[in-house]
Motif scaffolding. Structure first.
Motif, PDB file in Angstrom:
ATOM      1  N   LEU A   1      15.797  39.737  37.895  1.00 56.82           N
ATOM      2  CA  LEU A   1      17.086  39.720  38.577  1.00 56.82           C
ATOM      3  C   LEU A   1      17.066  38.676  39.676  1.00 56.82           C
ATOM      4  O   LEU A   1      16.204  38.703  40.554  1.00 56.82           O
ATOM      5  CB  LEU A   1      17.364  41.113  39.152  1.00 56.82           C
ATOM      6  N   VAL A   2      18.006  37.736  39.614  1.00 59.55           N
ATOM      7  CA  VAL A   2      18.074  36.648  40.590  1.00 59.55           C
ATOM      8  C   VAL A   2      19.444  36.626  41.254  1.00 59.55           C
ATOM      9  O   VAL A   2      20.420  37.135  40.702  1.00 59.55           O
ATOM     10  CB  VAL A   2      17.784  35.276  39.933  1.00 59.55           C
ATOM     11  N   TRP A   3      19.508  36.012  42.416  1.00 57.10           N
ATOM     12  CA  TRP A   3      20.774  35.897  43.148  1.00 57.10           C
ATOM     13  C   TRP A   3      21.185  34.440  43.329  1.00 57.10           C
ATOM     14  O   TRP A   3      22.221  34.151  43.922  1.00 57.10           O
ATOM     15  CB  TRP A   3      20.683  36.618  44.493  1.00 57.10           C
ATOM     16  N   GLU A   4      20.362  33.525  42.843  1.00 58.84           N
ATOM     17  CA  GLU A   4      20.682  32.095  42.886  1.00 58.84           C
ATOM     18  C   GLU A   4      20.573  31.549  41.473  1.00 58.84           C
ATOM     19  O   GLU A   4      19.531  31.755  40.845  1.00 58.84           O
ATOM     20  CB  GLU A   4      19.718  31.343  43.803  1.00 58.84           C
ATOM     21  N   PRO A   5      21.559  30.879  40.951  1.00 60.51           N
ATOM     22  CA  PRO A   5      22.836  30.662  41.616  1.00 60.51           C
ATOM     23  C   PRO A   5      23.647  31.947  41.663  1.00 60.51           C
ATOM     24  O   PRO A   5      23.553  32.784  40.763  1.00 60.51           O
ATOM     25  CB  PRO A   5      23.521  29.613  40.747  1.00 60.51           C
ATOM     26  N   ALA A   6      24.428  32.078  42.705  1.00 59.69           N
ATOM     27  CA  ALA A   6      25.265  33.267  42.869  1.00 59.69           C
ATOM     28  C   ALA A   6      26.336  33.296  41.776  1.00 59.69           C
ATOM     29  O   ALA A   6      26.870  32.257  41.387  1.00 59.69           O
ATOM     30  CB  ALA A   6      25.919  33.252  44.247  1.00 59.69           C
ATOM     31  N   TRP A   7      26.615  34.490  41.290  1.00 49.89           N
ATOM     32  CA  TRP A   7      27.650  34.657  40.274  1.00 49.89           C
ATOM     33  C   TRP A   7      29.019  34.532  40.920  1.00 49.89           C
ATOM     34  O   TRP A   7      29.238  34.992  42.049  1.00 49.89           O
ATOM     35  CB  TRP A   7      27.520  36.035  39.610  1.00 49.89           C
ATOM     36  N   ASP A   8      29.951  33.921  40.215  1.00 51.84           N
ATOM     37  CA  ASP A   8      31.356  33.952  40.630  1.00 51.84           C
ATOM     38  C   ASP A   8      32.231  33.896  39.379  1.00 51.84           C
ATOM     39  O   ASP A   8      31.725  33.793  38.264  1.00 51.84           O
ATOM     40  CB  ASP A   8      31.697  32.864  41.649  1.00 51.84           C
ATOM     41  N   LEU A   9      33.527  33.981  39.561  1.00 54.56           N
ATOM     42  CA  LEU A   9      34.451  34.060  38.432  1.00 54.56           C
ATOM     43  C   LEU A   9      34.344  32.879  37.470  1.00 54.56           C
ATOM     44  O   LEU A   9      34.613  33.024  36.281  1.00 54.56           O
ATOM     45  CB  LEU A   9      35.894  34.184  38.933  1.00 54.56           C
ATOM     46  N   SER A  10      33.911  31.732  37.971  1.00 54.04           N
ATOM     47  CA  SER A  10      33.810  30.565  37.094  1.00 54.04           C
ATOM     48  C   SER A  10      32.681  30.695  36.079  1.00 54.04           C
ATOM     49  O   SER A  10      32.632  29.940  35.117  1.00 54.04           O
ATOM     50  CB  SER A  10      33.643  29.283  37.921  1.00 54.04           C
ATOM     51  N   ASN A  11      31.781  31.663  36.257  1.00 48.19           N
ATOM     52  CA  ASN A  11      30.703  31.895  35.286  1.00 48.19           C
ATOM     53  C   ASN A  11      31.231  32.509  33.992  1.00 48.19           C
ATOM     54  O   ASN A  11      30.572  32.436  32.965  1.00 48.19           O
ATOM     55  CB  ASN A  11      29.652  32.843  35.857  1.00 48.19           C
ATOM     56  N   MET A  12      32.383  33.132  34.049  1.00 47.16           N
ATOM     57  CA  MET A  12      32.903  33.849  32.887  1.00 47.16           C
ATOM     58  C   MET A  12      33.413  32.906  31.807  1.00 47.16           C
ATOM     59  O   MET A  12      33.946  31.839  32.104  1.00 47.16           O
ATOM     60  CB  MET A  12      34.055  34.771  33.310  1.00 47.16           C
ATOM     61  N   SER A  13      33.260  33.337  30.570  1.00 45.34           N
ATOM     62  CA  SER A  13      33.806  32.586  29.440  1.00 45.34           C
ATOM     63  C   SER A  13      35.326  32.733  29.432  1.00 45.34           C
ATOM     64  O   SER A  13      35.899  33.597  30.101  1.00 45.34           O
ATOM     65  CB  SER A  13      33.236  33.125  28.123  1.00 45.34           C
ATOM     66  N   ARG A  14      35.955  31.879  28.655  1.00 43.72           N
ATOM     67  CA  ARG A  14      37.419  31.975  28.508  1.00 43.72           C
ATOM     68  C   ARG A  14      37.793  33.354  27.974  1.00 43.72           C
ATOM     69  O   ARG A  14      38.765  33.954  28.401  1.00 43.72           O
ATOM     70  CB  ARG A  14      37.897  30.875  27.568  1.00 43.72           C
ATOM     71  N   TYR A  15      37.005  33.859  27.023  1.00 44.07           N
ATOM     72  CA  TYR A  15      37.247  35.195  26.462  1.00 44.07           C
ATOM     73  C   TYR A  15      37.295  36.254  27.565  1.00 44.07           C
ATOM     74  O   TYR A  15      38.198  37.093  27.603  1.00 44.07           O
ATOM     75  CB  TYR A  15      36.158  35.541  25.442  1.00 44.07           C
ATOM     76  N   ALA A  16      36.313  36.233  28.473  1.00 45.31           N
ATOM     77  CA  ALA A  16      36.254  37.220  29.547  1.00 45.31           C
ATOM     78  C   ALA A  16      37.459  37.083  30.472  1.00 45.31           C
ATOM     79  O   ALA A  16      38.048  38.081  30.893  1.00 45.31           O
ATOM     80  CB  ALA A  16      34.961  37.079  30.339  1.00 45.31           C
ATOM     81  N   LYS A  17      37.827  35.849  30.788  1.00 44.86           N
ATOM     82  CA  LYS A  17      38.976  35.629  31.682  1.00 44.86           C
ATOM     83  C   LYS A  17      40.268  36.145  31.061  1.00 44.86           C
ATOM     84  O   LYS A  17      41.086  36.759  31.737  1.00 44.86           O
ATOM     85  CB  LYS A  17      39.095  34.144  32.040  1.00 44.86           C
ATOM     86  N   VAL A  18      40.429  35.915  29.766  1.00 45.04           N
ATOM     87  CA  VAL A  18      41.628  36.415  29.070  1.00 45.04           C
ATOM     88  C   VAL A  18      41.597  37.945  29.043  1.00 45.04           C
ATOM     89  O   VAL A  18      42.601  38.612  29.336  1.00 45.04           O
ATOM     90  CB  VAL A  18      41.728  35.834  27.647  1.00 45.04           C
ATOM     91  N   ALA A  19      40.437  38.537  28.742  1.00 48.83           N
ATOM     92  CA  ALA A  19      40.317  39.999  28.668  1.00 48.83           C
ATOM     93  C   ALA A  19      40.621  40.641  30.016  1.00 48.83           C
ATOM     94  O   ALA A  19      41.186  41.744  30.069  1.00 48.83           O
ATOM     95  CB  ALA A  19      38.912  40.397  28.197  1.00 48.83           C
ATOM     96  N   LEU A  20      40.256  39.972  31.092  1.00 48.88           N
ATOM     97  CA  LEU A  20      40.489  40.522  32.433  1.00 48.88           C
ATOM     98  C   LEU A  20      41.794  40.026  33.048  1.00 48.88           C
ATOM     99  O   LEU A  20      42.084  40.297  34.209  1.00 48.88           O
ATOM    100  CB  LEU A  20      39.321  40.168  33.353  1.00 48.88           C
ATOM    101  N   GLU A  21      42.569  39.291  32.225  1.00 45.94           N
ATOM    102  CA  GLU A  21      43.870  38.762  32.640  1.00 45.94           C
ATOM    103  C   GLU A  21      43.768  37.889  33.877  1.00 45.94           C
ATOM    104  O   GLU A  21      44.600  37.949  34.784  1.00 45.94           O
ATOM    105  CB  GLU A  21      44.875  39.898  32.831  1.00 45.94           C
ATOM    106  N   LEU A  22      42.727  37.057  33.905  1.00 46.01           N
ATOM    107  CA  LEU A  22      42.569  36.072  34.978  1.00 46.01           C
ATOM    108  C   LEU A  22      43.031  34.731  34.424  1.00 46.01           C
ATOM    109  O   LEU A  22      42.547  34.275  33.399  1.00 46.01           O
ATOM    110  CB  LEU A  22      41.107  35.963  35.407  1.00 46.01           C
ATOM    111  N   HIS A  23      43.955  34.121  35.086  1.00 45.92           N
ATOM    112  CA  HIS A  23      44.524  32.869  34.581  1.00 45.92           C
ATOM    113  C   HIS A  23      44.092  31.719  35.472  1.00 45.92           C
ATOM    114  O   HIS A  23      44.104  31.829  36.686  1.00 45.92           O
ATOM    115  CB  HIS A  23      46.040  32.965  34.513  1.00 45.92           C
ATOM    116  N   GLU A  24      43.697  30.643  34.840  1.00 43.09           N
ATOM    117  CA  GLU A  24      43.240  29.465  35.592  1.00 43.09           C
ATOM    118  C   GLU A  24      44.404  28.598  35.974  1.00 43.09           C
ATOM    119  O   GLU A  24      45.406  28.512  35.373  1.00 43.09           O
ATOM    120  CB  GLU A  24      42.241  28.674  34.754  1.00 43.09           C
TER     121      GLU A  24
END
Length: 110
Positions: free
Chosen positions: A87-110
């Motif tokens: 388990l690592v904390w660098e690089p820190a996770w953020d929304l940009s790590n998600m695939s397009r599929y995940a963003k669509v599933a979570l209704e996050l629009h770029e």
């Protein structure tokens, strides 16, 4: 930051990554690969797997539950006998790590 590119070296490591797509983050309802939580997969010739990954937040309350689900899924791959999680904390996770599929599933629009 773009979604982390998980480098795999073998068909077994590819199978592990595919199997990890069955592990769903219970809070977000999306698998941990598409969330961009997996940073690396390494499987030795004798079947020991080490995953390098992060969580969405440092104090993630489901870390232990997720670790158990990950180990159970990874050891379903016939050539894998053990699974350690780095388990690592660098690089820190953020929304940009998600695939397009995940963003669509979570209704996050770029």
């Amino acid at each position: 930051m773009a979604q982390p590119v998980v480098k795999t070296k073998s068909p077994v490591e590819e199978a592990v990554l595919k199997q990890l797509e069955t592990v769903i983050d219970p809070e977000l309802g999306v698998d941990i690969v598409n969330l961009g939580l997996i940073y690396g997969v390494d499987v030795t010739d004798d079947g020991n797997c080490t995953l390098t990954m992060t969580l969405t937040t440092m104090g993630c309350p489901i870390g232990n539950l997720l670790a158990d689900s990950i180990r159970q899924a990874v050891t379903q791959v016939p050539a894998v006998h053990t699974c350690a999680i780095n388990l690592v904390w660098e690089p820190a996770w953020d929304l940009s790590n998600m695939s397009r599929y995940a963003k669509v599933a979570l209704e996050l629009h770029e």
